[in-house]
Design a protein around this motif. Structure first.
Motif, PDB file in Angstrom:
ATOM      1  N   PRO A  79      -8.351  -1.202 -11.740  1.00  0.00           N
ATOM      2  CA  PRO A  79      -7.731  -1.354  -9.490  1.00  0.00           C
ATOM      3  C   PRO A  79      -8.296  -2.668 -10.182  1.00  0.00           C
ATOM      4  CG  PRO A  79      -9.850  -0.870 -10.584  1.00  0.00           C
ATOM      5  CD  PRO A  79      -9.545  -0.836 -11.668  1.00  0.00           C
ATOM      6  N   GLY A  80      -6.865  -3.871  -9.323  1.00  0.00           N
ATOM      7  CA  GLY A  80      -6.786  -4.463  -8.885  1.00  0.00           C
ATOM      8  C   GLY A  80      -4.965  -5.088  -8.212  1.00  0.00           C
ATOM      9  N   LEU A  81      -5.217  -5.963  -7.715  1.00  0.00           N
ATOM     10  CA  LEU A  81      -3.846  -6.426  -7.818  1.00  0.00           C
ATOM     11  C   LEU A  81      -2.719  -6.852  -8.228  1.00  0.00           C
ATOM     12  CD1 LEU A  81      -1.557  -7.326  -4.586  1.00  0.00           C
ATOM     13  CD2 LEU A  81      -2.725  -9.150  -5.306  1.00  0.00           C
ATOM     14  N   TYR A  82      -1.157  -6.734  -8.248  1.00  0.00           N
ATOM     15  CA  TYR A  82      -0.438  -6.552  -9.790  1.00  0.00           C
ATOM     16  C   TYR A  82       0.616  -6.926  -9.038  1.00  0.00           C
ATOM     17  CZ  TYR A  82      -3.689  -4.108 -12.287  1.00  0.00           C
ATOM     18  OH  TYR A  82      -4.835  -4.367 -13.174  1.00  0.00           O
ATOM     19  N   PHE A  83       1.861  -7.386  -9.851  1.00  0.00           N
ATOM     20  CA  PHE A  83       2.648  -8.056  -9.776  1.00  0.00           C
ATOM     21  C   PHE A  83       4.097  -7.751 -10.725  1.00  0.00           C
ATOM     22  CE2 PHE A  83      -0.175 -11.691  -8.019  1.00  0.00           C
ATOM     23  CZ  PHE A  83       0.632 -11.222  -6.941  1.00  0.00           C
ATOM     24  N   LYS A  84       5.269  -7.455  -9.519  1.00  0.00           N
ATOM     25  CA  LYS A  84       6.527  -6.674 -10.125  1.00  0.00           C
ATOM     26  C   LYS A  84       7.833  -7.318 -10.005  1.00  0.00           C
ATOM     27  CE  LYS A  84       6.994  -2.910  -7.217  1.00  0.00           C
ATOM     28  NZ  LYS A  84       8.249  -3.192  -6.275  1.00  0.00           N
ATOM     29  N   VAL A  85       8.580  -7.442 -10.297  1.00  0.00           N
ATOM     30  CA  VAL A  85      10.130  -7.350  -9.689  1.00  0.00           C
ATOM     31  C   VAL A  85      10.014  -6.693  -8.829  1.00  0.00           C
ATOM     32  CG1 VAL A  85      12.275  -8.274 -10.811  1.00  0.00           C
ATOM     33  CG2 VAL A  85      10.576  -8.378 -12.134  1.00  0.00           C
ATOM     34  N   PRO A  86      10.927  -7.672  -7.786  1.00  0.00           N
ATOM     35  CA  PRO A  86      11.479  -6.718  -6.663  1.00  0.00           C
ATOM     36  C   PRO A  86      12.640  -5.909  -6.659  1.00  0.00           C
ATOM     37  CG  PRO A  86      10.969  -8.731  -5.598  1.00  0.00           C
ATOM     38  CD  PRO A  86      10.778  -8.970  -7.496  1.00  0.00           C
ATOM     39  N   LEU A  87      12.648  -5.155  -6.322  1.00  0.00           N
ATOM     40  CA  LEU A  87      14.014  -3.999  -6.899  1.00  0.00           C
ATOM     41  C   LEU A  87      14.124  -4.065  -8.103  1.00  0.00           C
ATOM     42  CD1 LEU A  87      16.246  -6.697  -4.052  1.00  0.00           C
ATOM     43  CD2 LEU A  87      14.990  -3.961  -3.224  1.00  0.00           C
ATOM     44  N   ILE A  88      14.402  -4.514  -8.391  1.00  0.00           N
ATOM     45  CA  ILE A  88      14.548  -4.020 -10.033  1.00  0.00           C
ATOM     46  C   ILE A  88      13.478  -2.409 -11.358  1.00  0.00           C
ATOM     47  CG2 ILE A  88      15.098  -4.862 -12.713  1.00  0.00           C
ATOM     48  CD1 ILE A  88      15.862  -7.562 -11.571  1.00  0.00           C
ATOM     49  N   GLN A  89      12.124  -2.818 -10.664  1.00  0.00           N
ATOM     50  CA  GLN A  89      11.013  -2.613 -10.798  1.00  0.00           C
ATOM     51  C   GLN A  89      10.184  -1.549 -10.336  1.00  0.00           C
ATOM     52  OE1 GLN A  89       8.526  -6.069 -12.928  1.00  0.00           O
ATOM     53  NE2 GLN A  89       9.506  -5.904 -14.645  1.00  0.00           N
ATOM     54  N   GLU A  90      10.005  -0.676 -10.513  1.00  0.00           N
ATOM     55  CA  GLU A  90       9.187   0.584  -9.228  1.00  0.00           C
ATOM     56  C   GLU A  90       7.757   0.591  -9.652  1.00  0.00           C
ATOM     57  OE1 GLU A  90      10.620   4.342  -9.024  1.00  0.00           O
ATOM     58  OE2 GLU A  90      11.432   4.343 -10.749  1.00  0.00           O
ATOM     59  N   VAL A  91       7.163   0.988  -9.271  1.00  0.00           N
ATOM     60  CA  VAL A  91       5.292   1.860 -10.053  1.00  0.00           C
ATOM     61  C   VAL A  91       5.611   3.500  -9.293  1.00  0.00           C
ATOM     62  CG1 VAL A  91       3.216   1.084  -9.288  1.00  0.00           C
ATOM     63  CG2 VAL A  91       4.900  -0.854  -9.173  1.00  0.00           C
ATOM     64  N   VAL A  92       4.613   3.497 -10.452  1.00  0.00           N
ATOM     65  CA  VAL A  92       5.019   4.885 -10.355  1.00  0.00           C
ATOM     66  C   VAL A  92       3.489   5.553 -11.011  1.00  0.00           C
ATOM     67  CG1 VAL A  92       5.209   7.430 -12.001  1.00  0.00           C
ATOM     68  CG2 VAL A  92       7.197   5.653 -11.801  1.00  0.00           C
ATOM     69  N   ARG A  93       2.145   6.681  -9.773  1.00  0.00           N
ATOM     70  CA  ARG A  93       0.756   6.261  -9.972  1.00  0.00           C
ATOM     71  C   ARG A  93       0.611   7.226 -10.041  1.00  0.00           C
ATOM     72  NH1 ARG A  93      -0.660   1.358  -6.399  1.00  0.00           N
ATOM     73  NH2 ARG A  93       0.609   0.705  -5.190  1.00  0.00           N
ATOM     74  N   TYR A  94      -0.631   8.050 -11.138  1.00  0.00           N
ATOM     75  CA  TYR A  94      -0.959   9.131 -11.665  1.00  0.00           C
ATOM     76  C   TYR A  94      -2.683   9.227 -10.695  1.00  0.00           C
ATOM     77  CZ  TYR A  94       2.811   9.531 -14.424  1.00  0.00           C
ATOM     78  OH  TYR A  94       4.550   9.638 -14.959  1.00  0.00           O
TER      79      TYR A  94
END
Length: 304
Positions: free
Chosen positions: A46-61
Motif C-alpha cells: 500500500p502507498g502512493l505511486y506514479f505512472k505515465v499519464p495517458l499511456i499507462q493504466e492501473v489494473v487493481r485486484y
C-alpha cells in the motif's frame, strides 16, 4: 487579461495531468501498471505511486481471501452409489503478474471458471477413490483436504492460492432420493402391517382364551346346577314317596286336585273325555269315604 486567460487552461491541464499520474494502492488490493497491455510494474504494498499519464493504466485486484461456490456435481464412489456433492472454496490471488498473464482482461470471471473446473475434477477423482460411507462419515474433512492440496498445485499456474475447500452438502440424486424414500415408505408400511398382524394374532388368542374360559365357566356352572337340581329332585321325590307311603289315598286326592287346577284353568284348550273316565272320580263321588276309626288311647300305666 489575455495572459491570465492563457495561463489558466495550462494550469488546469497541468493539474489534471499531475493527478492522473498519481494512484493509490489500498492495503486490501494489489495493482498492475500496464502500458499498451504490457505489464510495466507490480504494486503490492500500500502507498502512493506514479505512472505515465495517458499511456499507462492501473489494473487493481482484490488481495483479500475470496469465496467460490463450486457447481454441484455427481460423483460415483467405489460402491457405485451416486452422490450429489456441493462444495465451496476459499482462495486468494497470490501472484498478480501470473494471474494477469493467465486470465487476461477477463479477470476473476475466467479465473473462477477455471478454478471451478479443476476443483470439480479433483472432487470426482478423490471421492471416486473411496466409498460412500467414508464420504458421509467424519472423514470428509480429510477428503476435503486432499481435494484442496490437489487443486492447489494446479491453481499455481493461474497465480491463485487455494486456501481451503469444504464439502457443504452430500445428497443422493433426485431419482435415487425418490427411490430411497419409496423404499423407506414400503419398509415402514411392511413394519406397520407386521405390527397389525401381530396385534390381530394376540387379540385372537385373547378372544379364544376368553371364549374357552367362558365355556368352561358355563359348563362348570351347568354341572353344578344339574347336581343341585338332581339333589333337589331326589329330595322332592323322597318327600313325595314318604308322603305317598304315609297316606296313599290322600296323595291320590292331592294329585287329582293339582291336575284339575292345571287342566280347568281359563285359557286352556277344551278336553273331550268320557263321563266315566277315572279323571273325574273325585268329582263324581259326593260322599267321602268313611275315615278309619281312630285308635283308642293307650291305657295309663299302672303306678306302683
Amino acid at each position: 487579461m489575455k495572459r491570465t486567460a492563457l495561463i489558466l487552461p495550462i494550469v488546469v491541464i497541468a493539474a489534471a495531468v499531475g493527478l492522473s499520474s498519481i494512484f493509490i494502492v489500498d492495503e486490501r488490493e494489489k495493482a498492475l501498471v500496464l502500458q499498451f497491455g504490457q505489464i510495466k510494474a507490480v504494486r503490492e504494498d500500500p502507498g502512493l505511486y506514479f505512472k505515465v499519464p495517458l499511456i499507462q493504466e492501473v489494473v487493481r485486484y482484490d488481495d483479500r481471501i475470496l469465496g467460490l461456490d463450486i457447481q454441484p456435481l455427481e460423483v460415483t464412489p467405489l460402491d457405485d452409489r451416486r452422490l450429489v456433492v456441493d462444495a465451496f472454496a476459499r482462495y486468494r490471488i497470490s501472484d498478480v503478474r501470473r494471474f494477469r498473464q493467465a486470465v487476461g482482461a477477463q479477470g476473476l470471471t475466467l479465473a473462477e471458471s477455471r478454478i471451478d473446473t479443476l476443483l470439480q475434477a479433483q472432487t470426482r477423482e478423490v471421492l471416486g477413490s473411496v466409498t460412500s460411507s467414508e464420504i458421509l462419515s467424519q472423514d470428509r474433512a480429510g477428503l476435503a483436504a486432499r481435494i484442496r492440496d490437489a487443486g492447489r498445485t494446479q491453481a499455481e499456474s493461474l497465480g491463485v492460492e487455494i486456501i481451503d475447500v469444504r464439502l457443504k452438502r452430500t445428497d443422493l440424486p433426485d431419482q435415487n432420493l425418490d427411490a430411497t424414500f419409496a423404499r423407506m415408505r414400503a419398509e415402514r408400511e411392511r413394519e406397520a402391517a407386521d405390527e397389525v398382524a401381530r396385534g390381530k394374532e394376540a387379540a385372537q388368542r385373547v378372544r379364544a382364551q376368553a371364549d374357552r374360559t367362558r365355556v368352561e365357566l358355563v359348563s362348570d356352572a351347568q354341572r353344578q346346577a344339574d347336581i343341585t337340581r338332581g339333589e333337589a329332585d331326589a329330595k322332592r321325590n323322597a318327600v313325595f314317596a314318604e308322603a305317598y307311603g304315609a297316606d296313599p289315598e290322600f296323595f291320590d286326592f292331592y294329585r287329582s286336585l293339582s291336575a284339575y287346577r292345571a287342566s280347568l284353568n281359563s285359557g286352556n284348550s277344551a278336553m273331550v273325555m268320557a263321563p266315566d273316565s277315572e279323571f273325574f272320580n273325585y268329582l263324581k263321588n259326593a260322599e267321602p269315604k268313611a275315615a278309619a276309626p281312630a285308635a283308642a288311647p293307650a291305657a295309663p300305666a299302672a303306678t306302683q
